[in-house]
Write a protein that holds these residues in place. Structure first.
Motif, PDB file in Angstrom:
ATOM      1  N   ALA A   8       0.834  -1.207   0.000  1.00  0.00           N
ATOM      2  CA  ALA A   8       0.000   0.000   0.000  1.00  0.00           C
ATOM      3  C   ALA A   8       0.869   1.257   0.000  1.00  0.00           C
ATOM      4  O   ALA A   8       0.592   2.212  -0.743  1.00  0.00           O
ATOM      5  N   LEU A   9       1.908   1.271   0.821  1.00  0.00           N
ATOM      6  CA  LEU A   9       2.800   2.437   0.857  1.00  0.00           C
ATOM      7  C   LEU A   9       3.531   2.623  -0.469  1.00  0.00           C
ATOM      8  O   LEU A   9       3.694   3.757  -0.942  1.00  0.00           O
ATOM      9  N   THR A  10       3.950   1.534  -1.079  1.00  0.00           N
ATOM     10  CA  THR A  10       4.633   1.624  -2.365  1.00  0.00           C
ATOM     11  C   THR A  10       3.674   2.096  -3.450  1.00  0.00           C
ATOM     12  O   THR A  10       4.048   2.886  -4.317  1.00  0.00           O
ATOM     13  N   PHE A  11       2.429   1.617  -3.410  1.00  0.00           N
ATOM     14  CA  PHE A  11       1.428   2.067  -4.370  1.00  0.00           C
ATOM     15  C   PHE A  11       1.195   3.572  -4.256  1.00  0.00           C
ATOM     16  O   PHE A  11       1.179   4.282  -5.264  1.00  0.00           O
ATOM     17  N   ILE A  12       1.061   4.062  -3.039  1.00  0.00           N
ATOM     18  CA  ILE A  12       0.851   5.497  -2.823  1.00  0.00           C
ATOM     19  C   ILE A  12       2.070   6.288  -3.299  1.00  0.00           C
ATOM     20  O   ILE A  12       1.929   7.328  -3.951  1.00  0.00           O
ATOM     21  N   GLY A  13       3.264   5.795  -2.988  1.00  0.00           N
ATOM     22  CA  GLY A  13       4.482   6.478  -3.439  1.00  0.00           C
ATOM     23  C   GLY A  13       4.603   6.502  -4.949  1.00  0.00           C
ATOM     24  O   GLY A  13       4.966   7.531  -5.535  1.00  0.00           O
ATOM     25  N   ASN A  14       4.301   5.376  -5.600  1.00  0.00           N
ATOM     26  CA  ASN A  14       4.337   5.341  -7.071  1.00  0.00           C
ATOM     27  C   ASN A  14       3.319   6.292  -7.665  1.00  0.00           C
ATOM     28  O   ASN A  14       3.591   6.971  -8.658  1.00  0.00           O
ATOM     29  N   PHE A  15       2.134   6.347  -7.076  1.00  0.00           N
ATOM     30  CA  PHE A  15       1.095   7.241  -7.576  1.00  0.00           C
ATOM     31  C   PHE A  15       1.513   8.702  -7.467  1.00  0.00           C
ATOM     32  O   PHE A  15       1.371   9.477  -8.415  1.00  0.00           O
ATOM     33  N   PHE A  22       4.112  12.853 -14.772  1.00  0.00           N
ATOM     34  CA  PHE A  22       3.249  13.071 -15.936  1.00  0.00           C
ATOM     35  C   PHE A  22       2.784  14.520 -16.010  1.00  0.00           C
ATOM     36  O   PHE A  22       2.679  15.071 -17.090  1.00  0.00           O
ATOM     37  N   GLY A  23       2.474  15.130 -14.894  1.00  0.00           N
ATOM     38  CA  GLY A  23       2.214  16.565 -14.819  1.00  0.00           C
ATOM     39  C   GLY A  23       1.078  17.086 -15.668  1.00  0.00           C
ATOM     40  O   GLY A  23       1.116  18.227 -16.112  1.00  0.00           O
ATOM     41  N   GLU A  24       0.053  16.298 -15.919  1.00  0.00           N
ATOM     42  CA  GLU A  24      -1.066  16.766 -16.725  1.00  0.00           C
ATOM     43  C   GLU A  24      -2.204  17.303 -15.882  1.00  0.00           C
ATOM     44  O   GLU A  24      -3.145  17.882 -16.400  1.00  0.00           O
ATOM     45  N   GLY A  25      -2.170  17.077 -14.591  1.00  0.00           N
ATOM     46  CA  GLY A  25      -3.249  17.495 -13.719  1.00  0.00           C
ATOM     47  C   GLY A  25      -4.385  16.494 -13.646  1.00  0.00           C
ATOM     48  O   GLY A  25      -5.394  16.755 -13.005  1.00  0.00           O
ATOM     49  N   THR A  26      -4.242  15.354 -14.306  1.00  0.00           N
ATOM     50  CA  THR A  26      -5.259  14.310 -14.217  1.00  0.00           C
ATOM     51  C   THR A  26      -4.684  13.139 -13.422  1.00  0.00           C
ATOM     52  O   THR A  26      -3.465  13.015 -13.285  1.00  0.00           O
ATOM     53  N   ILE A  27      -5.566  12.290 -12.936  1.00  0.00           N
ATOM     54  CA  ILE A  27      -5.087  11.161 -12.134  1.00  0.00           C
ATOM     55  C   ILE A  27      -5.143   9.845 -12.896  1.00  0.00           C
ATOM     56  O   ILE A  27      -4.767   8.810 -12.354  1.00  0.00           O
ATOM     57  N   GLY A  28      -5.587   9.864 -14.133  1.00  0.00           N
ATOM     58  CA  GLY A  28      -5.737   8.630 -14.907  1.00  0.00           C
ATOM     59  C   GLY A  28      -4.431   7.906 -15.155  1.00  0.00           C
ATOM     60  O   GLY A  28      -4.281   6.737 -14.800  1.00  0.00           O
ATOM     61  N   LYS A  29      -3.490   8.576 -15.797  1.00  0.00           N
ATOM     62  CA  LYS A  29      -2.204   7.930 -16.111  1.00  0.00           C
ATOM     63  C   LYS A  29      -1.412   7.551 -14.868  1.00  0.00           C
ATOM     64  O   LYS A  29      -0.881   6.445 -14.803  1.00  0.00           O
ATOM     65  N   PRO A  30      -1.297   8.427 -13.859  1.00  0.00           N
ATOM     66  CA  PRO A  30      -0.571   8.005 -12.649  1.00  0.00           C
ATOM     67  C   PRO A  30      -1.229   6.822 -11.946  1.00  0.00           C
ATOM     68  O   PRO A  30      -0.537   5.951 -11.419  1.00  0.00           O
ATOM     69  N   LEU A  31      -2.555   6.763 -11.961  1.00  0.00           N
ATOM     70  CA  LEU A  31      -3.249   5.651 -11.324  1.00  0.00           C
ATOM     71  C   LEU A  31      -2.982   4.346 -12.059  1.00  0.00           C
ATOM     72  O   LEU A  31      -2.714   3.312 -11.435  1.00  0.00           O
ATOM     73  N   PHE A  35      -0.902   1.204 -10.550  1.00  0.00           N
ATOM     74  CA  PHE A  35      -1.545  -0.110 -10.520  1.00  0.00           C
ATOM     75  C   PHE A  35      -0.670  -1.165 -11.176  1.00  0.00           C
ATOM     76  O   PHE A  35      -0.489  -2.251 -10.634  1.00  0.00           O
ATOM     77  N   TRP A  36      -0.112  -0.866 -12.355  1.00  0.00           N
ATOM     78  CA  TRP A  36       0.728  -1.846 -13.037  1.00  0.00           C
ATOM     79  C   TRP A  36       2.027  -2.116 -12.277  1.00  0.00           C
ATOM     80  O   TRP A  36       2.524  -3.241 -12.274  1.00  0.00           O
ATOM     81  N   MET A  37       2.570  -1.108 -11.634  1.00  0.00           N
ATOM     82  CA  MET A  37       3.760  -1.330 -10.807  1.00  0.00           C
ATOM     83  C   MET A  37       3.422  -2.217  -9.605  1.00  0.00           C
ATOM     84  O   MET A  37       4.214  -3.071  -9.220  1.00  0.00           O
ATOM     85  N   LEU A  38       2.222  -2.018  -9.018  1.00  0.00           N
ATOM     86  CA  LEU A  38       1.793  -2.866  -7.917  1.00  0.00           C
ATOM     87  C   LEU A  38       1.642  -4.308  -8.384  1.00  0.00           C
ATOM     88  O   LEU A  38       2.079  -5.240  -7.692  1.00  0.00           O
ATOM     89  N   MET A  39       1.047  -4.517  -9.548  1.00  0.00           N
ATOM     90  CA  MET A  39       0.891  -5.872 -10.075  1.00  0.00           C
ATOM     91  C   MET A  39       2.256  -6.515 -10.350  1.00  0.00           C
ATOM     92  O   MET A  39       2.458  -7.696 -10.076  1.00  0.00           O
TER      93      MET A  39
END
Length: 56
Positions: A8-15, A22-31, A35-39
């Motif tokens: 969970a901590l690693t997922f939050i840090g990766n996000f 990414f710096g687009e102001g959206t959460i889609g790509k970072p999410l 998720f893929w890094m967590l998997m």
């Protein structure tokens, strides 16, 4: 329980880091990235635990 907390901590840090990268102001790509890094991490942990088991 410790692995759940670590994942969970690693997922939050990766996000958070992906959000800044990414710096687009959206959460889609970072999410999706987090998720893929967590998997990937969970798959590697599962594979390592499977290989380390012996019958000795």
């Amino acid at each position: 329980m410790e692995s759940i907390r670590n994942n969970a901590l690693t997922f939050i840090g990766n996000f958070v880091m992906a959000y800044f990268i990414f710096g687009e102001g959206t959460i889609g790509k970072p999410l999706i990235f987090a998720f893929w890094m967590l998997m990937l991490m969970m798959g590697m942990d599962w594979y390592k635990s499977r290989r380390s088991h012996t019958l000795h």
